[in-house]
Every structure is written in structure tokens, then in C-alpha cells.
Design an enzyme around this catalytic site. Structure first.
Site, PDB file in Angstrom:
ATOM      1  N   GLY A 120       0.787  -1.228   0.000  1.00 52.06           N
ATOM      2  CA  GLY A 120       0.000   0.000   0.000  1.00 52.06           C
ATOM      3  C   GLY A 120       0.811   1.264   0.000  1.00 52.06           C
ATOM      4  CB  SER A 126       0.382  -6.024  -6.480  1.00 47.01           C
ATOM      5  OG  SER A 126       0.550  -4.848  -7.250  1.00 47.01           O
ATOM      6  CG  ASP A 170       3.885  -0.729 -11.036  1.00 47.21           C
ATOM      7  OD1 ASP A 170       4.470   0.324 -11.356  1.00 47.21           O
ATOM      8  OD2 ASP A 170       2.809  -0.748 -10.408  1.00 47.21           O
TER       9      ASP A 170
END
Length: 381
Positions: A120, A126, A170
Site C-alpha cells: 500500500g 503486487s 511496475d
């Protein structure tokens, strides 16, 4: 590595076939540009997701995380479907689904995960889970997929299986970054260049300030901005906003009637230009001048894209006020982290000023650490 492998043995009753790692990332500049086929400049962090994995040929997928309370999650590879797995397990399960959907003969696996990437915080925890799973399965099943292809499949897992419409930055940073470099990535064709980024050699540091404000990008705000950018591209008659040059921005904005779409377009086009300017400065060895570009980028994210928050704005203002060369929020926003470019001998004072500003404002104390450009996903053993 040995700790994760030993825990795997205790969980599953046999040794893993191998152990892999994939890093989180922090983005220096180029935000919300990746799904607009634009340019980004991330670097991998030393923080990693580590996975001990063994191949199974019975179609059973067993998943466990050291970092989440709960039993082993057992799934049937044949039964995986978008939206069918909740929580953290959706990320590795989604990779298995994406590989199988792409026609790769992946059966099952036993997986045990442990991660040091803050969740977060806008640092791609992730993507690290996805990429480490993809690399392990690529090796164990002999798929022979390239790093960019693994990144695309990991992105598909997050987009279609988990339901977060992220771009590919990412996953590409996690899969392809190199030690001591930032990754200059063209997200249209996934071509990239490793840009030397040895800040210590020029007496600088890049700090990451984790505001401890958790963001959740599945709540619609990210998707709304993506949809707004796509609406802007359609209105301008281009495939993606990367085709709008900074020199054309004023004319383009004059052709848009929706003020929200205008703001989004202004941010994306100007941030693509900021990536180009940053690369030019780094190539010229003028690293200190990058600070002003970061400040400009934060203002655009705050005012045009409107994805900042009071804690991020405070972190940037306090850092710059204490003598940092520049700072901006990084990642998807609504919380998460900021990056701060600072003289190495002033880093502690700047970090202290940020912590003091947070205390005075009544916020939880932020986490502050130095971002060391690190290597991408790899097999550990």
C-alpha cells in the site's frame, strides 16, 4: 533465502525446487503515463518478494504467505477465473491463470512467499508477487519466455484477474531492472535502456518517504483517470496521449471541452516531457537539476491529476523546505510514498524535518529509507 526454503519444507513436507526473488520499484518520474503508451523512469528497490516454489503436475495450486495470517490456499488451476480468488492470493493465482490463458502448459505448484516490499506504499508490492511467480513458473516449466513477455503476462494477471487496470511499468521494472541503473522504458513497444544512476558517486541520495497512508487502486479512482485519458485521446484523434507532443499541448487543450479531461491530458503530456528532460539531464551528468523537475511533477499530480493527499503534499513541502533538491509523490497516489532528491550530507536533516512536520500535523510517523537502484527478478537457488 534459506529461511523461506526451510519454511516451505515445514509447510509442504518436501524441499522446494528453487527460490526466486523479484523487487518492488520506485518511480523517479513519469506517472500515469504507462497506460497512455508513454515514457517512465523507474528503478528497482532492494526490497523483494521471495518465493520458494515446487512444480506440481496434478493441477493443484497451493499458496502460502509468511506475511498474511491464514492457512495454505488450495486452488485448482483448471478452475481459476477472474474475480474468483480474494486477497493477496489473487496475484500469484492470476499469473497461473494468465500463463494458461496464453497457451502455456502450466499445471500446478506449491508456493511459499515472503516479502519485504511495503504494501500500500506505491512501491509495487503486487507486481513483485506477480513477477516472482511468473519467473519461477517460467523456469520450472521450461517456458522460455523473455522478461518483457513475463512482465506483460504479470500485468494481464493484475488487469484481468485481480481487476486493477494498471499499466506495465511496475512489472517491467521488477522483471528487467539492473543494479545501479534506472529503467528508461517506452511502454508502447517495451523497448528500454538502462540509465546509469549512481547517486552516491555524485554526493546525492534518493530518499523514499512512506507516508503510511494506504492506497487501494481498485476503488475506481485509478480507473476513472485511465478512462479520462482514453477519452482525451479519442477526442484528439490519436491512439494514445503519447502521440501529443509538449509543443502541441496548448493547441490540444483548446480542442477539449471537458475540464477534467483537459487536466488529465495536460498532466500526461507534460509528464512525458518531464521524463525526456530528466533523461537529458542524467545523460549530461547534471543530476542536481533533476530536483526541479520532480517538484514540477508533483504540482502536476496534485493540481491536474488530483491524486495527491495532505500527507504527500506535506512530505514534499517539508523536504524541499529543509533543503532537498526536489521531491514528488510517486506511484498511483491517494497515499503511498514520495521520492526526495537530496545531498547525501543533508539526508538525515531532511528526513528529520519531514518526520517533525508529520508529528506537528498529527500524522503517523512516516518511514524513510534510501532508494538504492537494484537488480530485477532473479533465481536465488
Amino acid at each position: 533465502m534459506s529461511g523461506v526454503a526451510a519454511e516451505f519444507g515445514e509447510l509442504y513436507g518436501h524441499a522446494p525446487d528453487g527460490v526466486w526473488a523479484a523487487p518492488g520499484r520506485v518511480n523517479l518520474i513519469g506517472e500515469y503515463t504507462d497506460f497512455n503508451e508513454g515514457f517512465v523512469l523507474p528503478l528497482a528497490l532492494p526490497h523483494t518478494a521471495v518465493a520458494a516454489v515446487s512444480r506440481r503436475d496434478d493441477g493443484i495450486l497451493r499458496l502460502h504467505s509468511r506475511d498474511v495470517d491464514g492457512p495454505v490456499v488450495e486452488l485448482g488451476a483448471d478452475a481459476l477465473k477472474p474475480g474468483g480468488v480474494d486477497g493477496w492470493a489473487a496475484y500469484p493465482a492470476g499469473v497461473v491463470w494468465a500463463l494458461r490463458e496464453a497457451g502455456h502448459a502450466v499445471g500446478g505448484a506449491d508456493v511459499h512467499l515472503a516479502s519485504t516490499v511495503p504494501t500500500g506504499a506505491g512501491l509495487s508490492s503486487s507486481a513483485a508477487l506477480e513477477v516472482v511467480t511468473a519467473l519461477a513458473l517460467n523456469d520450472l516449466y521450461g517456458l522460455g519466455l523473455t522478461r518483457p513477455r513475463l512482465a506483460l503476462l504479470a500485468q494481464r494477471a493484475e488487469n484481468a484477474f485481480v481487476g486493477v487496470p494498471c499499466g506495465v511499468m511496475d512489472q517491467m521494472a521488477s522483471a528487467c531492472a539492473e543494479d545501479g541503473h534506472a529503467l528508461f522504458l517506452d511502454t508502447r513497444d517495451l523497448s528500454y535502456r538502462q540509465v546509469p544512476f549512481d547517486l552516491a558517486a555524485v554526493g546525492l541520495r534518493l530518499l523514499v518517504v512512506d507516508t503510511r497512508v494506504k492506497h487501494a487502486l481498485g476503488d475506481g479512482a485509478y480507473a476513472e483517470r485511465r478512462a479520462g485519458c482514453e477519452a482525451g485521446a479519442r477526442a484528439l484523434g490519436v491512439r494514445a496521449l503519447r502521440e501529443v507532443d509538449a509543443a502541441q499541448l496548448s493547441d490540444a487543450l483548446g480542442r477539449l471541452s471537458d475540464e477534467t479531461v483537459r487536466r488529465y491530458v495536460r498532466h500526461v503530456v507534460s509528464d512525458n516531457d518531464r521524463v525526456a528532460r530528466t533523461i537529458a539531464l542524467l545523460d549530461a551528468g547534471d543530476v542536481r537539476a533533476v530536483g526541479a523537475v520532480l517538484v514540477e511533477g508533483h504540482a502536476s499530480l496534485r493540481d491536474d491529476l488530483r491524486v495527491s493527499c495532505p500527507e504527500l503534499d506535506l512530505a514534499v513541502a517539508a523536504a524541499v523546505g529543509a533543503g532537498a533538491l526536489g521531491a514528488r509523490m510517486t506511484g498511483g497516489g491517494f497515499g503511498g510514498s514520495a521520492v526526495v532528491l537530496v545531498d547525501a550530507d543533508a539526508a538525515d536533516a531532511v528526513a528529520g524535518a519531514v518526520r517533525a512536520a508529520f508529528r506537528e500535523a498529527g500524522h503517523a510517523e512516516p518511514g524513510v529509507f534510501t532508494a538504492v537502484p537494484s537488480g530485477g527478478a532473479r533465481r536465488l537457488g
